[in-house]
Design an enzyme around this catalytic site. Structure first.
Site, mmCIF file in Angstrom:
data_model
loop_
_atom_site.group_PDB
_atom_site.id
_atom_site.type_symbol
_atom_site.label_atom_id
_atom_site.label_comp_id
_atom_site.label_asym_id
_atom_site.label_seq_id
_atom_site.Cartn_x
_atom_site.Cartn_y
_atom_site.Cartn_z
ATOM 1 N N TYR A 74 -28.046 -14.539 10.299
ATOM 2 C CA TYR A 74 -28.019 -13.128 10.670
ATOM 3 C C TYR A 74 -26.758 -12.809 11.475
ATOM 4 O O TYR A 74 -26.143 -11.765 11.292
ATOM 5 C CB TYR A 74 -29.265 -12.762 11.489
ATOM 6 C CG TYR A 74 -29.382 -11.265 11.691
ATOM 7 C CD1 TYR A 74 -30.067 -10.480 10.763
ATOM 8 C CD2 TYR A 74 -28.795 -10.647 12.782
ATOM 9 C CE1 TYR A 74 -30.151 -9.110 10.923
ATOM 10 C CE2 TYR A 74 -28.871 -9.271 12.946
ATOM 11 C CZ TYR A 74 -29.559 -8.505 12.015
ATOM 12 O OH TYR A 74 -29.639 -7.151 12.179
ATOM 13 N N PHE A 126 -10.561 12.637 -1.572
ATOM 14 C CA PHE A 126 -11.470 11.838 -2.391
ATOM 15 C C PHE A 126 -12.877 12.290 -2.045
ATOM 16 O O PHE A 126 -13.156 12.660 -0.901
ATOM 17 C CB PHE A 126 -11.284 10.330 -2.165
ATOM 18 C CG PHE A 126 -12.179 9.544 -3.076
ATOM 19 C CD1 PHE A 126 -11.881 9.457 -4.423
ATOM 20 C CD2 PHE A 126 -13.349 8.963 -2.626
ATOM 21 C CE1 PHE A 126 -12.736 8.795 -5.301
ATOM 22 C CE2 PHE A 126 -14.203 8.297 -3.496
ATOM 23 C CZ PHE A 126 -13.889 8.212 -4.828
ATOM 24 N N THR A 127 -13.771 12.248 -3.029
ATOM 25 C CA THR A 127 -15.110 12.850 -2.885
ATOM 26 C C THR A 127 -15.831 12.403 -1.611
ATOM 27 O O THR A 127 -16.168 13.220 -0.752
ATOM 28 C CB THR A 127 -15.963 12.505 -4.119
ATOM 29 O OG1 THR A 127 -15.941 11.086 -4.307
ATOM 30 C CG2 THR A 127 -15.422 13.182 -5.363
ATOM 31 N N ASP A 217 -6.516 4.791 3.395
ATOM 32 C CA ASP A 217 -7.539 4.506 2.389
ATOM 33 C C ASP A 217 -6.914 3.482 1.448
ATOM 34 O O ASP A 217 -6.190 3.828 0.520
ATOM 35 C CB ASP A 217 -7.943 5.785 1.654
ATOM 36 C CG ASP A 217 -9.045 5.521 0.619
ATOM 37 O OD1 ASP A 217 -9.239 4.347 0.238
ATOM 38 O OD2 ASP A 217 -9.693 6.487 0.184
ATOM 39 N N LYS A 260 -12.964 -2.206 -5.572
ATOM 40 C CA LYS A 260 -11.837 -1.904 -6.464
ATOM 41 C C LYS A 260 -10.861 -3.081 -6.414
ATOM 42 O O LYS A 260 -11.136 -4.127 -6.991
ATOM 43 C CB LYS A 260 -11.134 -0.611 -6.049
ATOM 44 C CG LYS A 260 -11.891 0.721 -5.867
ATOM 45 C CD LYS A 260 -13.292 0.867 -6.192
ATOM 46 C CE LYS A 260 -13.921 2.244 -6.023
ATOM 47 N NZ LYS A 260 -13.655 3.108 -4.956
ATOM 48 N N ARG A 384 -13.578 14.259 -13.862
ATOM 49 C CA ARG A 384 -12.906 14.480 -12.600
ATOM 50 C C ARG A 384 -12.278 15.871 -12.689
ATOM 51 O O ARG A 384 -11.118 16.025 -13.032
ATOM 52 C CB ARG A 384 -11.838 13.411 -12.326
ATOM 53 C CG ARG A 384 -12.390 12.115 -11.747
ATOM 54 C CD ARG A 384 -13.084 12.350 -10.420
ATOM 55 N NE ARG A 384 -13.572 11.153 -9.759
ATOM 56 C CZ ARG A 384 -14.730 11.090 -9.100
ATOM 57 N NH1 ARG A 384 -15.546 12.132 -9.085
ATOM 58 N NH2 ARG A 384 -15.100 10.006 -8.462
ATOM 59 N N PHE A 451 -21.612 15.737 -8.866
ATOM 60 C CA PHE A 451 -21.252 15.128 -10.143
ATOM 61 C C PHE A 451 -22.126 13.942 -10.500
ATOM 62 O O PHE A 451 -22.300 13.619 -11.669
ATOM 63 C CB PHE A 451 -19.767 14.713 -10.144
ATOM 64 C CG PHE A 451 -19.388 13.773 -9.034
ATOM 65 C CD1 PHE A 451 -19.066 14.274 -7.782
ATOM 66 C CD2 PHE A 451 -19.360 12.409 -9.242
ATOM 67 C CE1 PHE A 451 -18.721 13.400 -6.741
ATOM 68 C CE2 PHE A 451 -19.020 11.538 -8.216
ATOM 69 C CZ PHE A 451 -18.706 12.043 -6.964
HETATM 70 C C1 LIG Z 1 -14.224 4.339 -4.373
HETATM 71 C C2 LIG Z 1 -13.381 4.993 -3.378
HETATM 72 C C3 LIG Z 1 -13.846 5.260 -2.081
HETATM 73 C C4 LIG Z 1 -15.288 5.032 -1.662
HETATM 74 O O1 LIG Z 1 -15.670 3.717 -1.743
HETATM 75 P P1 LIG Z 1 -17.147 3.244 -2.174
HETATM 76 O O2 LIG Z 1 -17.045 1.758 -2.133
HETATM 77 O O3 LIG Z 1 -17.425 3.785 -3.520
HETATM 78 O O4 LIG Z 1 -18.095 3.769 -1.152
HETATM 79 C C5 LIG Z 1 -12.964 5.832 -1.185
HETATM 80 N N1 LIG Z 1 -11.705 6.139 -1.533
HETATM 81 C C6 LIG Z 1 -11.229 5.897 -2.763
HETATM 82 C C7 LIG Z 1 -9.820 6.271 -3.111
HETATM 83 C C8 LIG Z 1 -12.046 5.331 -3.731
HETATM 84 O O5 LIG Z 1 -11.562 5.134 -4.967
#
Ligand SMILES: *Cc1c(COP(=O)(O)O)cnc(C)c1O
Length: 459
Positions: A74, A126-127, A217, A260, A384, A451
């Protein structure tokens, strides 16, 4: 760089996952049941899945071996310390808070740094990032160069910040109202477009002058570094690892979706250089994610991430990764299909505005095109455009973005060049019958990030 110069995947395949073929009749039925939203399809009904490059990578044998070395304690798991070292060595950030994925890190940093009425400038929204900024009481302001909103502009660094826009925001609101500038590498919503080192340096200079932080980011920082190496004078001979480090060194902290670049199926982190901000994040993570040494992840997930981070900055990996995307994009360009150019790092973005000019934006041309692609060959893409852009939280009106795109996102190390050919041929078929395609209306609309779950019907 020509997409036709021969390169091959820098790996060989040890295990395969069989794909299911479906019939056009079945696809017509299931897309209707899914409300013509590709997010609502079952994965088993999909042949080639280009919904996202998020969490869809194939891990290496070394990563899988790392999974077996998960220390599921943990507190104080060995894998946490391996991850901390990997982040420090590769990216240079001093302090690490693991989170279950990128938005977990966005939630933490937004809650800590943003006060009601604050302004957060960024190189395009970004969303999830913008939503967390808004939920914390802030307002996002777009400071990306105008070229980023133009699908036809060939600018090599469409992720660049327009310094005049940033400066005028600082002058208008005052630096005290701007807790940080959010810089994405590469810019997802612009089509996977990079920011140049030169531009980032200038953003650093301007923000330093006003005592404003840069929060990075860094979801696709290695892909951004590849474009810098290929396109920016002075970087040809520098390694991806070195360029990545140089980018990170120009920023004060970072949110990472390791799903990613970092080649894992789940994971993320917040990385910081300021001790005080780190202390607050380490406190807050316990409330929302888990103890600060696991942040919602299993020990094995952290180990796979620690290894994936190192693999992500390998020259051969990144060359093949971006090369495969360029191969697909180049085939579509040669067939005369309008896509966002230059071709981005993580996917090919079809320009639905130009493909379906007869469908007005309030009839969701990109959503429609994505549904048609699925019906044609079982290829799952993502909208998108106006659906993703959502509504303005103050006026409640639809946001009508200039870009109305369908994203063909390529998972890392998953599909072969032959799959790229199948995808290109399907896009060409849909393109050839484009004049017969009709728009749609939204019949169900969720409040947040609509979306993901919105439903549609053909008009
Ligand atoms: C995917 C993404 C996020 C959010 O990350 P999650 O792992 O999906 O929560 C933030 N910024 C960018 C540019 C992304 O592509």
């Amino acid at each position: 760089m020509s997409s036709r110069s021969s390169w091959a995947e820098p790996y060989k395949i040890k295990m395969v996952e069989l794909l299911k073929m479906t019939t056009p009749q079945r696809r017509k039925k299931v897309i209707k049941e899914a409300g013509f939203n590709t997010f609502l399809l079952k994965s088993e009904d999909v042949y080639i899945d280009l919904l996202t490059d998020s969490g869809t990578s194939a891990m290496s044998d070394v990563q899988w071996a790392g999974m077996m070395r998960g220390d599921e304690a943990y507190a104080g798991s060995r894998n946490y310390y391996n991850l901390e070292k990997s982040v420090k060595d590769t990216y240079g950030y001093k302090y690490l808070v693991p989170t279950h994925q990128g938005r977990g890190a966005e939630h933490l940093i937004s809650s800590i740094l943003i006060k009601k009425g604050d302004i957060i400038p960024g190189n395009m929204y970004f969303t999830t990032t913008r939503l967390h900024q808004e939920l914390a009481g802030g307002q996002f302001r777009d400071i990306i160069i105008d070229e980023a909103h133009d699908a036809e502009s060939l600018h090599p660094f469409k992720g660049n910040v327009d310094l005049a826009k940033l400066e005028s925001l600082i002058n208008h609101h005052g630096a005290a109202k701007i807790p940080y500038v959010c810089i994405a590498t590469t810019v997802n919503m612009a089509g996977g477009q990079p920011i140049s080192m030169d531009n980032l340096r200038q953003v650093r200079e301007l923000t330093s002058k006003h005592g404003i932080r840069i929060i990075h980011d860094m979801t696709r920082v290695a892909e951004n570094a590849y474009f810098i190496q290929q396109r920016e004078p002075g970087f040809k001979r520098k390694s991806i690892a070195r360029i990545v480090r140089e980018i990170c060194d120009l920023t004060d902290g970072a949110t990472m979706s390791a799903k990613k670049d970092a080649l894992v199926n789940i994971g993320g982190f917040l990385a910081l250089n300021e001790w005080e901000v780190f202390e607050e994040a380490r406190n807050l993570v316990v409330v929302y994610e888990g103890l600060h040494t696991y942040g919602g992840l299993a020990g094995r997930d952290m180990e796979a991430m620690a290894i994936g981070i190192k693999e992500s900055v390998d020259q051969n990996h990144i060359h093949a990764r971006v090369g495969q995307v360029e191969y697909l994009g180049q085939r579509l360009i040669e067939a005369g299909i309008p896509i966002v150019q230059p071709i981005g790092s993580h996917g090919v973005f079809l320009d639905a505005r130009r493909i379906l000019p007869h469908i007005p934006q309030d009839q969701f041309p990109a959503q429609t095109l994505a549904a048609q692609l699925y019906i044609d060959a079982g290829i799952r893409a993502m909208e998108r455009g106006v659906v993703s852009a959502g509504r303005d939280p103050i006026t409640g009106e639809n946001r009508f973005p200039k870009l109305e795109l369908v994203r063909l996102t390529i998972p890392r190390r998953v599909y072969t060049q032959a799959h790229m050919d199948v995808i290109a041929e399907s896009v060409m078929r849909v393109y050839n019958r484009r004049s017969k395609i009709k728009g749609m209306q939204m019949v169900y609309e969720p409040t947040y990030l609509r979306f993901f779950q919105a439903r549609f019907e053909p008009i």
